[in-house]
Design an enzyme around this catalytic site. Structure first.
Site, PDB file in Angstrom:
ATOM      1  N   ASP A 231     -64.127   4.911 -62.475  1.00  0.00           N
ATOM      2  CA  ASP A 231     -64.925   3.790 -62.986  1.00  0.00           C
ATOM      3  C   ASP A 231     -64.350   2.494 -62.419  1.00  0.00           C
ATOM      4  OD1 ASP A 231     -66.512   2.062 -64.373  1.00  0.00           O
ATOM      5  OD2 ASP A 231     -65.929   2.733 -66.373  1.00  0.00           O
TER       6      ASP A 231
ATOM      7  N   ASP B 156     -71.139   2.004 -59.909  1.00  0.00           N
ATOM      8  CA  ASP B 156     -69.688   1.815 -60.006  1.00  0.00           C
ATOM      9  C   ASP B 156     -68.971   2.973 -60.717  1.00  0.00           C
ATOM     10  OD1 ASP B 156     -70.751   1.321 -62.489  1.00  0.00           O
ATOM     11  OD2 ASP B 156     -69.616  -0.509 -62.866  1.00  0.00           O
ATOM     12  N   GLU B 157     -69.626   4.137 -60.794  1.00  0.00           N
ATOM     13  CA  GLU B 157     -69.013   5.285 -61.466  1.00  0.00           C
ATOM     14  C   GLU B 157     -69.334   6.573 -60.722  1.00  0.00           C
ATOM     15  OE1 GLU B 157     -69.183   5.433 -65.971  1.00  0.00           O
ATOM     16  OE2 GLU B 157     -70.810   4.018 -65.552  1.00  0.00           O
TER      17      GLU B 157
END
Length: 410
Positions: free
Chosen positions: A9, A103-104
């Site tokens: 993350d 973003d993960e």
């Protein structure tokens, strides 16, 4: 073999990218917002979060929390490029990567551990390379499954590394709030609280029949989540289930009630949907429209199923417009969305009639030019440059670096 799953993350991703690109912003409270005149905070730096600035806040509200807040208009192309490069780095350590959002990502490193000594070593290598290349940090959770890996990555932020070992699962889950688990939303948390269930330990001990009576077939899954169990594999790109819809929605820069403006924005959204459907060679039989009113809370959706499959933008627009014109709008419109569902792969077949063939050839030519010279290099006359664009151009949560969910950003 016991699976070893990472959840990676990126920390305050949009804000971190901006601070990395502009040294003057480093260490400052900043909020990244969309490009529209009316927008919300999409991400805030940790310096701003310390003052209570949160994602989803209106800019005026965020500035009330932090008068020194620096507002930065987001650069979506910068974020999508950085995300794609980060995912490329991650794939150097395992090919089994499932992108969860911009973003993960989850990564199954079970088969890679022997190449890099240990899972912990892989995590430190990934963190170091991302930091060296982009000067941003990430938090990594390591666990036996996706559910626990996601939980672990949230426990230490920013720049954390948390390992949940199989023998520690029961102890960790005992006092963990049920709302900490990915997949249990606020509504479910409230319903569980009414049942006297606040922690994962309490959820694990709850009778499955009681949960099933309350939540249906989801009840069994909830009990497993409380126990920290999850057998869903990491699914890399190309192995996902078939995409069931292609859609695009956007919050408008201002509330509108002028029918002509609404039609123009509806056409813009229909073009985005049609362009993606054609790019990935699918067509759909059902068109849906979603509207949210100016009061933010009131919304409705309508859909229609056509006689034939379509993916041309003007045909999607005509169906969407017919749906919208069949409704008397009660308030100015804040958000519009168009979706094409009931999909199938589109076979290469020329239309029977000449006019339809001309329309197809014109559309294919437009798609090729836009692919070469950029999004909307060629478009409908009412959407030419200079005309107002719909929306604040915030990257949708469904964005992925590959495939049909790779939405063009502005």
């Amino acid at each position: 073999m016991q699976r070893v799953i990472f959840h990676i993350d990126m920390n305050a991703f949009f804000a971190s990218v901006e601070q990395s690109a502009n040294p003057a912003l480093r260490g400052k409270p900043i909020a990244v917002v969309g490009s529209g005149g009316r927008t919300i905070v999409t991400t805030s730096s940790y310096e701003a979060r310390a003052f209570g600035v949160k994602t989803g806040m209106a800019v005026w509200e965020a500035k009330r929390c932090c008068p020194e807040l620096i507002v930065v208009v987001g650069d979506n192309r910068k974020y999508t490029h950085t995300s794609s490069e980060i995912m490329s780095i991650i794939r150097d350590y395992s090919p089994v990567v499932e992108v969860f959002s911009i973003d993960e990502a989850w990564v199954d490193v079970t088969g890679s551990i022997n190449l890099f000594e240990s899972a912990e070593n892989i995590a430190y290598l990934i963190k170091a390379r991302i930091k060296h290349r982009f000067d941003i940090t990430c938090s990594i959770g390591i666990a036996p499954n996706k559910l626990l890996a996601k939980l672990a990555s949230d426990l230490q932020k920013p720049d954390g590394l948390t390992i949940i070992k199989p023998e520690d699962v029961s102890r960790i889950m005992e006092r963990m709030p049920v709302g900490s688990l990915c997949g249990i939303g606020k509504k479910t948390v409230r319903e569980l609280k009414v049942m006297g269930i606040n922690t994962c330990g309490e959820l694990a001990r709850c009778d499955q029949g009681r949960l099933t009576r309350k939540f249906g077939i989801v009840g069994a899954r909830l009990k497993q989540m409380g126990e920290g169990k999850d057998d869903v594999p990491v699914i890399p790109f190309g192995e996902e289930d078939e995409v069931k819809s292609v859609g695009h929605s956007s919050t408008l820069e201002r509330d509108i009630d002028d029918p002509q403006e609404i039609r123009r924005f509806l056409l813009q959204l229909s073009e985005k949907v049609g362009s993606r459907a054609r790019r990935y060679n699918v067509s759909g039989k059902t068109v849906a429209v979603y509207v949210r009113y100016a009061d933010f809370f009131t919304s409705f959706s309508k859909q229609t199923t056509l006689r034939s499959y379509i993916n041309l933008s003007d045909e999607i627009y005509k169906a969407a417009l017919a749906l919208l014109e069949g409704v008397e709008l009660e308030q100015p419109v804040r958000l519009l969305g168009v979706k094409l569902t009931n999909l199938k792969s589109q076979a290469e077949q020329l239309p029977l009639f000449e006019d339809d063939r001309k329309k197809l050839f014109a559309t294919q030519a437009m798609d090729k030019l836009n692919a070469k010279f950029g999004n909307r290099a060629v478009t409908f006359g009412s959407l030419l440059p200079g005309k107002e664009k719909a929306g604040n151009h915030v990257i949708p949560p469904s964005w992925r670096p590959d495939g049909i969910k790779n939405v063009d950003v502005e």
